[in-house]
Design a protein around this motif. Sequence first.
Motif, short mmCIF file in Angstrom:
data_model
loop_
_atom_site.label_atom_id
_atom_site.label_comp_id
_atom_site.label_asym_id
_atom_site.label_seq_id
_atom_site.Cartn_x
_atom_site.Cartn_y
_atom_site.Cartn_z
N GLY A 7 0.80 -1.23 0.00
CA GLY A 7 0.00 0.00 0.00
C GLY A 7 0.83 1.27 0.00
N THR A 8 2.10 1.16 0.33
CA THR A 8 2.93 2.36 0.40
C THR A 8 3.94 2.39 -0.74
N THR A 9 4.45 3.58 -1.01
CA THR A 9 5.42 3.73 -2.10
C THR A 9 6.82 3.27 -1.67
N ASN A 10 6.93 2.73 -0.47
CA ASN A 10 8.21 2.15 -0.06
C ASN A 10 8.59 0.96 -0.93
N HIS A 11 7.56 0.35 -1.51
CA HIS A 11 7.82 -0.86 -2.27
C HIS A 11 6.93 -0.86 -3.51
N VAL A 12 7.56 -0.66 -4.68
CA VAL A 12 6.79 -0.63 -5.93
C VAL A 12 6.96 -1.96 -6.65
N ASN A 13 5.87 -2.50 -7.17
CA ASN A 13 5.93 -3.76 -7.92
C ASN A 13 6.06 -3.46 -9.41
N PRO A 14 7.24 -3.67 -9.99
CA PRO A 14 7.45 -3.30 -11.40
C PRO A 14 6.52 -4.05 -12.35
N LYS A 15 6.14 -5.27 -12.00
CA LYS A 15 5.23 -6.04 -12.86
C LYS A 15 3.84 -5.38 -12.89
N GLY A 16 3.48 -4.80 -11.77
CA GLY A 16 2.20 -4.09 -11.71
C GLY A 16 2.24 -2.84 -12.59
N VAL A 17 3.33 -2.11 -12.48
CA VAL A 17 3.49 -0.91 -13.31
C VAL A 17 3.44 -1.31 -14.79
N ALA A 18 4.14 -2.41 -15.13
CA ALA A 18 4.20 -2.84 -16.53
C ALA A 18 2.80 -3.22 -17.03
N TYR A 19 2.03 -3.89 -16.19
CA TYR A 19 0.68 -4.30 -16.62
C TYR A 19 -0.17 -3.09 -16.98
N TYR A 20 -0.22 -2.12 -16.07
CA TYR A 20 -1.09 -0.97 -16.36
C TYR A 20 -0.52 -0.11 -17.49
N ASN A 21 0.80 -0.07 -17.62
CA ASN A 21 1.38 0.64 -18.77
C ASN A 21 0.91 0.03 -20.08
N LYS A 22 0.90 -1.30 -20.11
CA LYS A 22 0.49 -1.97 -21.34
C LYS A 22 -0.99 -1.69 -21.64
N VAL A 23 -1.81 -1.81 -20.60
CA VAL A 23 -3.25 -1.56 -20.81
C VAL A 23 -3.46 -0.14 -21.35
N ILE A 24 -2.82 0.81 -20.71
CA ILE A 24 -3.01 2.21 -21.12
C ILE A 24 -2.48 2.42 -22.54
N ASP A 25 -1.30 1.91 -22.81
CA ASP A 25 -0.71 2.10 -24.15
C ASP A 25 -1.57 1.44 -25.23
N ASP A 26 -2.05 0.24 -24.94
CA ASP A 26 -2.89 -0.45 -25.92
C ASP A 26 -4.18 0.33 -26.19
N LEU A 27 -4.78 0.84 -25.13
CA LEU A 27 -6.02 1.60 -25.31
C LEU A 27 -5.75 2.80 -26.21
N ILE A 28 -4.70 3.53 -25.88
CA ILE A 28 -4.42 4.75 -26.63
C ILE A 28 -4.08 4.41 -28.08
N ALA A 29 -3.33 3.33 -28.27
CA ALA A 29 -2.99 2.92 -29.65
C ALA A 29 -4.26 2.60 -30.44
N CYS A 30 -5.31 2.16 -29.75
CA CYS A 30 -6.57 1.85 -30.44
C CYS A 30 -7.52 3.04 -30.46
N GLY A 31 -7.06 4.17 -30.02
CA GLY A 31 -7.90 5.37 -30.06
C GLY A 31 -8.93 5.43 -28.95
N VAL A 32 -8.72 4.67 -27.89
CA VAL A 32 -9.68 4.65 -26.77
C VAL A 32 -9.08 5.45 -25.60
N THR A 33 -9.88 6.37 -25.07
CA THR A 33 -9.41 7.20 -23.96
C THR A 33 -9.61 6.47 -22.64
N PRO A 34 -8.55 6.28 -21.86
CA PRO A 34 -8.73 5.63 -20.57
C PRO A 34 -9.23 6.60 -19.50
N MET A 35 -10.13 6.13 -18.67
CA MET A 35 -10.50 6.83 -17.44
C MET A 35 -10.11 5.88 -16.31
N ILE A 36 -9.27 6.35 -15.40
CA ILE A 36 -8.75 5.43 -14.38
C ILE A 36 -9.23 5.77 -12.98
#
Length: 481
Positions: A92-121
């Motif tokens: 829950g704290t920024t003391n420990h970031v999970n890079p796999k989690g960051v990568a997952y949401y980066n991919k979702v966001i990038d894929d959406l934008i590449a398809c012309g879909v605006t993400p609301m998070i």
Amino acid sequence: MSGLDVTVFPHDFAWGAATAAYQIEGGWDRDGRGPSVWDTFCHARAGVFEDHTGDVACNSYQLWEEDLKCIQQLGLTHYRLSISWSRLLPDGTTNHVNPKGVAYYNKVIDDLIACGVTPMITLYHMDLPQALQDLGGWTSTDIADIFESYARFCFKTFGDRVKLWITLNEPYVCAKLGHEDGTFAPGIKDPGISVYLAGHNMLRAHAKAWHTYNTHFRPLQAGQVSLALNSDWAEPSDPGCPKHAAATERYKDFTLGWFACPVFCTGDYSESMRARIESRSLDLGCKQGSRLPRFSKDEPSPLGTADFFALNYYTSRKVKDLNGGSKKSELSFVGDQGAEGVVDPSWPICGVHWLAVVPDGLRKLLKYIKDTYTSLPIYITENGFSQMGPVQIEDTDRCQFYQDTLQEVGKAISQDRVNVKGYFAWSLLDNFEWNHGYSVRFGLFHVDFSTPELKRTSYRSGREYAAVISKHRSQTKPRSI
Ligand code: GBH
């Protein structure tokens, strides 16, 4: 939905669908994700239908590409998803970031934008990291700063591409069902006390996150931040009776108004809520005075901390006065509210018992929000229709529901002059419907939970919603300057 007049929707109207992390992702312990309160609640068999869990859900953690295909089939302009806080920050704290989690949401966001879909998070959709619950969760004062750090991390990491943010989904539900009734995680039953603490800390958390965005990120990122408030439309059960009319006002003040008044009107709880809880606290002998906390002058005010209004609307209620009833002397939220909402027997129920179908309630509620709270643009961030029992892929009743509802939204826009900017159907997929598990299906796409492939298949309503979106695209042309 072919009978719908789409020309009343502005050319840049957001056509969306929504989901939430715990309800679709699964992968509950994959790749370093920490547990959330819903993992704990489900694993403890604390009251979910047939002990269903979100361990696998739609497995969107691994099957994101399948979700993206659904989004593309619908032709959505916008997709609303939530981030699993404990996938990104396992404790829950920024003391420990999970890079796999960051990568997952980066991919979702990038894929959406590449398809012309605006993400609301959405940053928080009911799934508090368990490690934070162990520190007291939403009833702890510290949670607001911890949430602010999480929000800051998300703005910093994803805000170059994400321009529409929802801090909290339905603080009412999280506070009331999670801390008063105990039917949602974290399953706390502490009537009349924790509910207000949790709600208060959510408002503090939201306000801090909004101010952080406003000061540090908006100048560069130019996005918008709000919080999603759920509300039924409410009318007196007997319009001729002043008691029920007064109860209806209290009902609205204690549900939508609980959060909307501090954010959109005064920076504080409504006078009616303050007065009721204070006087009942005295009557019931509460030692610390009112059970409703006060906002500190030393902290950022909640007033003005929303760039648009985000509304989740599902149903309506007829309200009865409860002041003389058995709840009168009970320490409880409903006792404080002194009002009870009931379903009008003439309203059809779709699937799950609480979901009475009242499309014109949405139009009335939109106008009420405009008249009472704000002239900011409104996004309908959730609205939907459920199935229970045998699956019907040819869901003509759901198609009718969407047509009727969108017609009412159209009237709100064209006749009541409400600035509705978008509509998000709940939900893209059948998913884990909280305490009802997989027994209640809200999807535009059916998910076959009986096989590991979790195949997605469009319902008729998905096909018809897609047709509405494409018809709107072809019939409305951007205004030329
Ligand atoms: C939304 O809440 C949620 O944001 C979303 O995650 C959810 O999947 C969707 O609705 C559909 O439910 O069964 O008697 O305990 C909407 C507000 C609050 C309405 C909880 C139903 C449960 C009533 N919901 N309430 S009961």
